[in-house]
Design an enzyme around this catalytic site. Structure first.
Site, short mmCIF file in Angstrom:
data_model
loop_
_atom_site.label_atom_id
_atom_site.label_comp_id
_atom_site.label_asym_id
_atom_site.label_seq_id
_atom_site.Cartn_x
_atom_site.Cartn_y
_atom_site.Cartn_z
N CYS A 64 0.82 -1.22 0.00
CA CYS A 64 0.00 0.00 0.00
C CYS A 64 0.85 1.27 0.00
CB CYS A 64 -0.99 -0.02 1.16
SG CYS A 64 -0.24 0.05 2.81
N HIS A 114 -2.79 1.21 6.81
CA HIS A 114 -3.10 1.15 5.37
C HIS A 114 -3.25 2.55 4.81
CE1 HIS A 114 -4.23 -1.04 1.80
NE2 HIS A 114 -5.32 -0.31 1.66
N HIS A 174 -5.89 1.77 -4.26
CA HIS A 174 -4.92 1.30 -3.26
C HIS A 174 -4.45 -0.10 -3.61
CE1 HIS A 174 -8.03 -1.05 -0.63
NE2 HIS A 174 -8.55 -0.84 -1.82
#
Length: 260
Positions: free
Chosen positions: A170, A221, A233
């Site tokens: 990520c 994240h 993402h």
């Protein structure tokens, strides 16, 4: 006769041990673990509704296993450790470790308040509805380049620790996109990236903003807001780089604007 009896007991014990190992390897918590482990501590995952904490191979410099301990589930702790940053970790299985900061003791009053079902998210839903009601903002300048390059990565693989060009995790995706598209040098981890830029309201998002999930100071994240209530993402090993719509079931905790 005694030898045969002892042999049967040893065989049964061995079978129980093997059953325990299989249970430890499973990603879902199972009470059988307690029968073969000396540890009695149990913790409940207290993280983000509808999501879970990453499970790592070890407490120091481990790798993401691709599995997560779901929010609201209870796990037996079979080991504890402190990493070089002073963070506490719990071992919940063979080569399976989670950060202790995202748990509460299972028998504590706080554990009873941990919401497991995603139906009890009224406050989050209200915030999400405000974001949807706001008129979409068009990307301009560097933001447009960020959105374009992020979109070009759709479909690529997720790999822990990767930052392009064929695979990403990520924060690897965000650091790659902002560097190549806008010349902005982001930190390599979510912990570093959340400290950059200016915090903005979720009801005032603009294309190119960074979205973070988890703790506002130590998120797990990150993704890129691309406008129209959507973000890109590097999700999971099974999903790769994808575009999704903001949802009350997986709602960011903070947004950062790093583009002028």
């Amino acid at each position: 006769m005694n030898i045969k009896s002892n042999f049967v007991k040893v065989t049964a014990a061995a079978a129980l041990t093997m059953t325990g190992v299989a249970t430890v390897n499973a990603v879902k918590p199972n009470a059988t673990t307690a029968k073969v482990q000396a540890a009695t501590t149990k913790v409940k995952i207290n993280y983000v509704l509808g999501y879970g904490v990453n499970i790592w191979t070890k407490s120091n410099h481990g790798h993401f296993t691709g599995q997560r301990a779901a929010h609201g589930t209870t796990w037996t702790v079979i080991g504890q450790a402190t990493d070089k940053k002073g963070r506490s970790w719990y071992q919940v299985g063979q080569h399976q470790w989670i950060l202790a900061q995202y748990t509460v003791q299972a028998n504590s009053p706080k554990a009873k308040r941990v919401v497991k079902k995603t139906s009890n998210v009224n406050n989050v839903v209200k915030k999400n509805n405000k974001a949807k009601a706001k008129k979409s903002v068009q990307a301009t300048g560097d933001a447009s380049a960020v959105v374009t390059l992020a979109s070009a990565q759709l479909g690529k693989a997720y790999a822990w620790g990767a930052s392009g060009e064929d695979s990403f995790d990520c924060s690897g995706l965000t650091s790659y996109v902002y560097s190549k598209a806008a010349g902005v040098k982001l930190g390599r981890t979510t912990y570093a990236q959340v400290k950059q830029g200016t915090t903005v309201s979720m009801s005032n998002l603009q294309p190119g903003d960074l979205l973070f999930w988890g703790s506002a100071s130590a998120p797990y994240h990150v993704g890129i807001y691309v406008g129209n209530n959507q973000y890109i993402h590097a999700a999971t090993p099974g999903q790769g780089v994808i575009k999704q719509t903001l949802s009350s079931y997986f709602y960011p905790s903070v947004a950062k604007r790093v583009l002028n």
